[in-house]
Motif scaffolding. Structure first.
Motif: not given
Ligand code: FES
Length: 575
Positions: A15, A23, A26
């Motif tokens: 992640w 990513s 995230h």
């Protein structure tokens, strides 16, 4: 010890540690919260599954305990994230928290799976939260440590110690018998729950917290610490530190939970005089772990492990006293000749190392093995034509005269029928009758409520009767006591033999012989079976419909058929 993980081996690396479109999302959203690269880069992400809620008095302190766990995680170089889960307040949730244990298990498993989590700290304690959290964590398979909420302080009324549940039933009967006043009852209501924390008798909460420790899922001694004791937050902080190392060590839950760990848990259950509910939960947890545990294991072990914890309802004291007596480490020390001390635990050390040097400080609270508190075991598994797949009784909490009994049934079709009849002065009942409650099992209750300790009929209470033989497919609270045969399997709602019992039928129970039978001719039994008409499912939509369709019977642990077992679930794709 296993090889240590590298940062790029972490599950959360997928992640947070790579450089791609997702990513970016995230990390940018973590920055939105105020975090920076220093917070997460190369660090294990620890999910704190918290069953705190405003309406769960047993978990009031878990809000602050979560902060204390976070402190420990940060001290050890991890990145803590708190994930709230269903709170399951035992006394508030209707029809019963057992309807939702599997819900919490699913929620725990999926919270851990769907987020970038490397290790889990499980915060719970009120009855079904412990098995729900542990079952979910087992199925997800990450490193996990359990932080038990701990028992509340002793209750107090006019200088007398009050125990959760047990003293409610006791003084309710005294009130019905006219032995205490409304004012007394009001004072008891004010004095029985004096602090946050779980029930402080050896109910399901105390039993399951101890079982989790006996399985190796907590720091040593954690399950006995009263919630309001300052050792409790220190334990929570230490658990936060420990889970970070567990991730680096890759000490997953399956490396802790083997067959011997479950056998240790059952032995501790017996020595504690633990709740009958734990039997269902241990079977369910074992199935999740791919370990074969059956009712026969409980019966076998109960014959060799005496009750040595002098705690209500089997004994005299409360969990606060148990802690001062040395707590679970001391009890396990007494039992050590019977335990497998080589079992691995979340500390990275064996159970033997965890309990080394433990001492009993109050021998009247934790008795030596040579002087048990009851000559009867904590569990008996009965079989017979009334319970072909088994039924449970707690012999240590039964009036001795009822351990072998034959009497006429007084059968109730369901809880409402029983509740409407039991107070009547014209009820045709004697102390020798056997109260039978039908349609209270997993599908019939629904959710197998704790109705198994049926009230003694009021007219008998007034005559001084305090125990009778009672038979049902329900459960009973771990704080309950008496000659209650529970968990009759299969349940009456799906056509188990309990469905065919009629008032006046002789019922025979012989605990020493582990038998329970309906003493009617075979032809009559067959005739009633042939005439039985299955009722419709309790629910037609929503979670209840899923529950009705998939819930297993008590002897199977009441898990959903699609959740039990050890079948791998794919990791989520990240794209
Ligand atoms: Fe929460 Fe008893 S009500 S442990």
């Amino acid at each position: 010890m296993t090889d240590r993980k590298r940062p790029e081996d972490l599950r959360s690396h997928r992640w947070l540690g790579v450089s791609d479109l997702r990513s970016f999302g995230h990390r940018s959203r973590l920055r939105q919260v105020g975090y920076d690269t220093t917070d997460w880069a190369g660090k294990p992400v620890i999910g704190i599954i918290n069953t705190w809620s405003d309406i769960n008095p047993c978990h009031t302190h878990l809000r602050i305990r979560a902060e204390e766990v976070k402190r420990g995680v940060l001290q050890a170089g991890g990145f803590p994230v708190e994930l709230p889960a269903m709170s399951l307040a035992e006394v508030m949730v209707k029809p019963t928290t057992m309807l939702y244990r599997n819900f919490l298990a699913m929620e725990t498993e999926e919270l851990l799976r769907s987020h970038p989590i490397d290790g889990a700290v499980l915060l719970g304690g009120c009855d079904k939260t412990t098995p729900g959290l542990v079952m979910g964590a087992i199925s997800m398979g990450l490193p996990a440590i359990y932080v038990p909420a701990g028992p509340m302080l002793r209750g107090n009324w006019q200088g007398k110690a009050l125990g959760s549940g047990s003293d409610v039933w006791k003084y309710w009967d005294e009130k019905r018998a006219g032995n205490i006043t409304e004012a007394d009852w009001d004072e008891i209501e004010n004095g029985i729950a004096r602090s946050y924390g779980t029930c402080m008798t050896m109910g399901t909460a105390a039993t399951m917290m101890a079982i989790a420790e006996a399985m190796g899922l907590t720091l040593p001694g954690a399950s006995s610490i009263p919630a309001a004791d300052s050792n409790h937050p220190r334990m929570a902080i230490a658990a936060g530190r420990r889970i970070v190392d567990m991730v680096w060590e890759d000490l997953t839950i399956e490396k802790v939970l083997d067959h011997a760990a479950f056998e240790n848990a059952i032995k501790v259950h017996m020595a504690m005089g633990g709740s009958t509910n734990a039997i269902i939960h241990v079977v369910a947890m074992a199935k999740r772990a791919g370990v074969q545990i059956t009712l026969a294991d409980f019966d076998r072990i109960s014959r060799t492990v005496p009750v040595i914890a002098n705690v209500r309802p089997s004994g005299k004291y409360l969990m606060e006293d148990f802690y001062y007596a040395g707590g679970l480490r001391a009890l396990m020390g007494e039992l050590s000749d019977l335990l497998d001390l080589k079992c691995m635990t979340v500390t990275g050390r064996t159970m033997g190392e965890n309990i080394a040097g433990a001492k009993v400080h109050l021998p009247d609270v934790i008795h030596p093995m040579s002087d048990p508190i009851s000559s009867e075991p904590a569990t008996g598994v009965l079989y017979g034509n009334l319970a072909p797949r088994g039924a449970i009784i707690k012999p240590s909490a039964v009036e001795k005269r009822l351990l072998k009994h034959r009497g006429p049934a007084l059968a109730f079709d369901d809880y409402n029928h029983m509740a409407a009849m039991i107070e009547r002065d014209d009820l045709d009942v004697t102390p020798d009758h056997v109260l039978v409650l039908k349609n209270s099992g997993p599908k019939g209750g629904p959710g197998m409520p704790e109705w198994g300790m049926m009230p003694i009929p009021t007219k008998l209470v007034k005559l001084g009767v305090r125990d009778m033989l009672r038979v049902s497919d329900a459960r009973m609270s771990g704080t309950s006591y008496g000659a209650c045969v529970l968990h009759v399997s299969p349940e009456s709602y799906i056509g188990g033999p309990l469905a065919f019992v009629q008032t006046g039928d002789p019922i025979e129970v012989d605990v020493a012989a582990r038998s329970i039978n309906l003493a009617i001719p075979d032809e009559e039994f067959a005739r009633r079976k042939a005439a039985w008409v299955p009722p419709p499912p309790r629910y037609e939509r929503g979670y209840g419909a899923m529950f009705s369709a998939h819930i297993g019977q008590a002897d199977e642990g009441c898990d959903f058929d699609f959740l039990s077992g050890h079948i791998p679930v794919p990791e989520p794709e990240i794209h």
